[in-house]
Motif scaffolding. Structure first.
Motif, mmCIF file in Angstrom:
data_model
loop_
_atom_site.group_PDB
_atom_site.id
_atom_site.type_symbol
_atom_site.label_atom_id
_atom_site.label_comp_id
_atom_site.label_asym_id
_atom_site.label_seq_id
_atom_site.Cartn_x
_atom_site.Cartn_y
_atom_site.Cartn_z
ATOM 1 N N GLU A 126 -3.068 -4.629 -6.756
ATOM 2 C CA GLU A 126 -4.251 -3.771 -6.791
ATOM 3 C C GLU A 126 -4.271 -2.927 -8.061
ATOM 4 O OE1 GLU A 126 -6.414 -0.438 -3.926
ATOM 5 O OE2 GLU A 126 -5.052 -1.949 -3.046
ATOM 6 N N GLY A 127 -5.448 -2.899 -8.698
ATOM 7 C CA GLY A 127 -5.619 -2.098 -9.901
ATOM 8 C C GLY A 127 -5.232 -2.797 -11.193
ATOM 9 N N CYS A 128 -4.951 -4.101 -11.133
ATOM 10 C CA CYS A 128 -4.438 -4.803 -12.321
ATOM 11 C C CYS A 128 -5.387 -5.836 -12.929
ATOM 12 C CB CYS A 128 -3.117 -5.510 -11.973
ATOM 13 S SG CYS A 128 -1.726 -4.386 -11.770
ATOM 14 N N SER A 144 -6.933 -5.074 -16.425
ATOM 15 C CA SER A 144 -5.891 -5.052 -17.449
ATOM 16 C C SER A 144 -5.465 -6.461 -17.821
ATOM 17 C CB SER A 144 -4.683 -4.261 -16.938
ATOM 18 O OG SER A 144 -3.609 -4.329 -17.849
ATOM 19 N N LYS A 191 -8.537 -6.498 -8.166
ATOM 20 C CA LYS A 191 -7.400 -7.405 -8.019
ATOM 21 C C LYS A 191 -7.747 -8.890 -8.094
ATOM 22 C CE LYS A 191 -5.431 -7.616 -3.979
ATOM 23 N NZ LYS A 191 -4.759 -7.255 -2.699
ATOM 24 N N ALA A 245 0.998 -6.608 -16.933
ATOM 25 C CA ALA A 245 0.201 -5.623 -16.198
ATOM 26 C C ALA A 245 0.943 -5.134 -14.955
ATOM 27 C CB ALA A 245 -1.146 -6.226 -15.808
ATOM 28 N N SER A 246 1.676 -6.030 -14.325
ATOM 29 C CA SER A 246 2.416 -5.666 -13.111
ATOM 30 C C SER A 246 3.594 -4.748 -13.440
ATOM 31 C CB SER A 246 2.913 -6.938 -12.409
ATOM 32 O OG SER A 246 1.837 -7.799 -12.082
ATOM 33 N N GLU A 292 3.767 -2.755 -15.960
ATOM 34 C CA GLU A 292 3.183 -1.452 -16.294
ATOM 35 C C GLU A 292 2.847 -0.658 -15.044
ATOM 36 O OE1 GLU A 292 -0.158 -2.462 -18.717
ATOM 37 O OE2 GLU A 292 1.044 -2.982 -20.472
ATOM 38 N N LYS A 293 2.331 -1.359 -14.035
ATOM 39 C CA LYS A 293 1.969 -0.676 -12.784
ATOM 40 C C LYS A 293 3.215 -0.065 -12.105
ATOM 41 C CE LYS A 293 -0.096 -1.454 -8.209
ATOM 42 N NZ LYS A 293 -1.146 -0.412 -8.253
ATOM 43 N N GLU A 318 4.527 2.913 -14.054
ATOM 44 C CA GLU A 318 3.698 4.091 -13.806
ATOM 45 C C GLU A 318 4.082 4.749 -12.484
ATOM 46 O OE1 GLU A 318 -0.357 2.895 -13.943
ATOM 47 O OE2 GLU A 318 -0.330 2.408 -16.084
ATOM 48 N N GLN A 319 4.337 3.918 -11.494
ATOM 49 C CA GLN A 319 4.687 4.434 -10.177
ATOM 50 C C GLN A 319 6.053 5.114 -10.169
ATOM 51 O OE1 GLN A 319 4.342 0.984 -7.616
ATOM 52 N NE2 GLN A 319 2.115 1.172 -7.438
#
Length: 431
Positions: A360-362, A365, A393, A421-422, A424-425, A428-429
């Motif tokens: 989700e959210g990728c 990107s 997504k 992208a994954s 990076e996600k 970030e978390q």
């Protein structure tokens, strides 16, 4: 192989460094690859070169009964073309009108006529303050573009393994008379590749609708587009026209199909199948719109394809070209993405697309990264009304157009972008 979710921050940073080096190599390669739309490979288009010889300067251009296809007339199509498309759509020729090269034109015109003139004597849709369409998602972006063009409000309906969420569809259409239609790609759906279950088709036929002029826009674009020869890997779809008639709702559905990806994408023939009431309603306006479509092209198609058996044999030749491409992409995703826990994909038995679900959210990107590396994908959000994927997504992959070597390279770039992208996600978390 560890999943990204189970990696430590240090491991994720090391993975990111490795991926950035790989990505830089793709950028430096100055690639120009495209997986954006479900276009046939030029090799597929070459399969019907003989069709150009079916009607030439020495040909008899007469249709059945001595109809001169070069002249005006036969607004509904020549008899043999009606019969051919009826076989493809599994209905009676009397239920079919044959049009020009693209079913998208028919769908646009059908919505337009309803907006201006109404449906079967009903209030023109354009006279309402607001009307709505149900839109199974992820779905076909060009459907959504038509309804958005006319200012029709679109309501997302989630897709399941059996088709649209019918509990939601039934509840909405039963209570709201401003809901006038629903878009459907019922077989090898764009982009998920699923085929509606028998129960789903029957529920469409029998459901209660607040609007008498509610219509199902049944875009059966991939009705003959199997990827496999084995019967157990060829999806079967219940006949919606028959089910609606049995349920006492014969006017509920408009069915559309074409040969756009059977013969020539830019020069096929298309058709609409519907009840007698719906066709009579269409005829009233159609006689003002046109004196007839390209009957020479209709004749050319019939002489080349001949009948449903000829269509099926021709489609096996398409499948032999497409199948290795789908299997390549699916194998690469299975080996490189699934074990990392960063995405899933559909494995269709037919059609032109693979639907990929990123974290989700990728999606945006991933698509942006791929474009910068020289690989054009369908825009993130395109399979949703207004181009807005609520979870960012879903990405539609179209393996058909590139050659196998180009496709493999495009898939490598895509996989690298998904991984980047994954990572990076997750970083970030963990920040």
């Amino acid at each position: 192989m560890k999943t990204y979710e189970s990696m430590t921050k240090e491991e994720l940073l090391a993975e990111q460094t490795k991926l950035l080096e790989e990505y830089k190599g793709y950028e430096n390669a100055k690639l120009a690859l495209n997986m954006a739309r479900g276009k046939p490979d030029p090799i597929q288009l070459d399969l019907c070169r003989e069709m150009f010889d079916c009607v030439n300067s020495k040909s008899d251009c007469n249709s059945e009964g001595g109809i001169d296809t070069r002249n005006y007339g036969e607004m509904e199509g020549i008899p043999e073309a009606k019969r051919l498309m009826a076989q493809v759509m599994e209905c009676d020729p009397s239920q079919v009108i044959v049009f020009g090269n693209a079913s998208l034109n028919i769908m646009y015109d059908t919505v337009s006529r309803a907006m201006v003139h109404g449906v079967c004597g009903g209030k023109p849709w354009g006279k309402y303050d607001k009307i709505k369409f149900l839109c199974p998602v992820p779905g076909y972006d060009r459907h959504f573009a038509i309804t958005e063009c006319f200012g029709i409000e679109m309501i997302n309906v989630p897709m399941t393994a059996d088709g649209p969420d019918m509990d939601m569809v039934e509840a909405l259409v039963a209570e709201d008379e401003t809901i006038k239609g629903i878009w459907c790609v019922p077989k090898y759906s764009n982009p998920t590749g699923i085929t509606f279950s028998d129960e789903t088709v029957r529920r469409f036929a029998t459901m209660k609708c607040a609007a008498e002029d509610f219509r199902i826009f049944w875009d059966n674009a991939y009705c003959v587009h199997h990827l496999y020869e084995e019967s157990d890997r060829q999806d079967q779809l219940l006949n919606i026209l028959e089910e609606c008639a049995k349920a006492g709702n014969p006017d509920r559905v408009y069915e559309f199909a074409s040969t756009s990806k059977v013969t020539l994408a830019g020069a096929g023939i298309s058709a609409m199948a519907a009840s007698e009431n719906n066709l009579n309603d269409l005829r009233k306006i159609m006689t003002v719109q046109t004196i007839g479509h390209d009957k020479v092209n209709q004749l050319r198609h019939v002489r080349f394809l001949k009948d449903r058996a000829g269509v099926d044999a021709h489609m096996l030749r398409h499948a032999a070209i497409l199948r290795p491409k789908f299997e390549l992409v699916e194998r690469m995703l299975s080996e490189e993405i699934v074990p990392l826990g960063i995405g899933s994909y559909t494995s269709p038995n037919g059609g032109y697309f693979i639907s990929f679900e990123a974290l989700e959210g990728c999606a945006k990107s991933i698509v942006a990264k791929a474009k910068a590396a020289g690989v054009v994908l369908t825009g993130a959000g395109a399979p949703f009304p207004y181009g807005k994927d609520p979870k960012d997504k879903v990405i539609r992959l179209a393996p058909s157009y590139p050659g196998i070597e180009e496709l493999e390279m495009a898939a490598k770039v895509f996989i690298c972008c998904v991984k980047l992208a994954s990572v990076e996600k997750f970083l970030e978390q963990s920040a």
